[in-house]
Design a protein around this motif. Structure first.
Motif, PDB file in Angstrom:
ATOM      1  N   VAL A  51       0.870  -1.171   0.000  1.00 16.09           N
ATOM      2  CA  VAL A  51       0.000   0.000   0.000  1.00 16.09           C
ATOM      3  C   VAL A  51       0.908   1.224   0.000  1.00 16.09           C
ATOM      4  N   GLY A  54      -2.918   5.847   1.205  1.00 13.74           N
ATOM      5  CA  GLY A  54      -4.294   5.614   1.615  1.00 13.74           C
ATOM      6  C   GLY A  54      -4.454   4.399   2.517  1.00 13.74           C
ATOM      7  N   SER A  55      -5.686   3.949   2.624  1.00 12.90           N
ATOM      8  CA  SER A  55      -5.999   2.784   3.444  1.00 12.90           C
ATOM      9  C   SER A  55      -7.196   2.071   2.836  1.00 12.90           C
ATOM     10  N   ALA A  56      -7.408   0.836   3.266  1.00 16.62           N
ATOM     11  CA  ALA A  56      -8.483   0.038   2.687  1.00 16.62           C
ATOM     12  C   ALA A  56      -8.860  -1.092   3.627  1.00 16.62           C
ATOM     13  N   GLN A  68      -2.997  -0.061   5.378  1.00 17.72           N
ATOM     14  CA  GLN A  68      -2.714   1.361   5.187  1.00 17.72           C
ATOM     15  C   GLN A  68      -1.324   1.556   4.607  1.00 17.72           C
ATOM     16  N   THR A  91      -6.524   5.416  -2.497  1.00 15.58           N
ATOM     17  CA  THR A  91      -5.742   4.238  -2.153  1.00 15.58           C
ATOM     18  C   THR A  91      -4.965   3.739  -3.372  1.00 15.58           C
TER      19      THR A  91
END
Length: 128
Positions: A51, A54-56, A68, A91
């Motif tokens: 990654v 961003g984050s997911a 993240q 992301t």
């Protein structure tokens, strides 16, 4: 470009030949060229995700993780996985697909054992 040279020689962590690179891709989730996906697996390909931004919410097997920036996700061959369809456009991930992964002490295609969390945070090492 930053380069990191590891001094000395270390024994291989592979049984036999090293893995074969199948693909590398960079994906910015939410952009128009990024079609929605469903849970999937790759029978012969193990995948490492990084990654970048961003984050997911990410599912690996039967578990969900919040990933993240600076996290690596290790997905073994044949393991169901995918990002949550509600991800935001901020992301960005890089994926590396590898064939013929045979790590010492693990089944063919596995990157971590079943009891190990598949998400590794690089923490302060990520920018490097």
């Amino acid at each position: 470009m930053y380069q990191n040279f590891i001094p000395g020689q270390y024994p291989s962590c592979f049984r036999g030949d090293p893995p074969v690179l199948s693909y590398i891709w960079k994906k910015r989730v939410g952009e128009s060229f990024s079609p929605p996906r469903i849970m999937h697996s790759h029978d012969e390909i193990s995948e490492l995700l990084l990654v970048i931004e961003g984050s997911a919410n990410y599912t690996v097997g039967e578990s969900q993780y919040i990933i993240q920036e600076g996290d690596i996700v290790a997905i073994g061959a044949g393991v169901l996985h995918d990002e949550d369809a509600r991800l935001t456009a901020d992301t960005t991930m890089v994926a590396v697909g590898l064939r013929q992964v045979r790590l010492i002490g693990l089944p063919d295609g596995a990157l971590v054992d079943a009891a190990t969390c598949p998400v590794l945070s690089l923490g302060d090492s990520f920018p490097v």
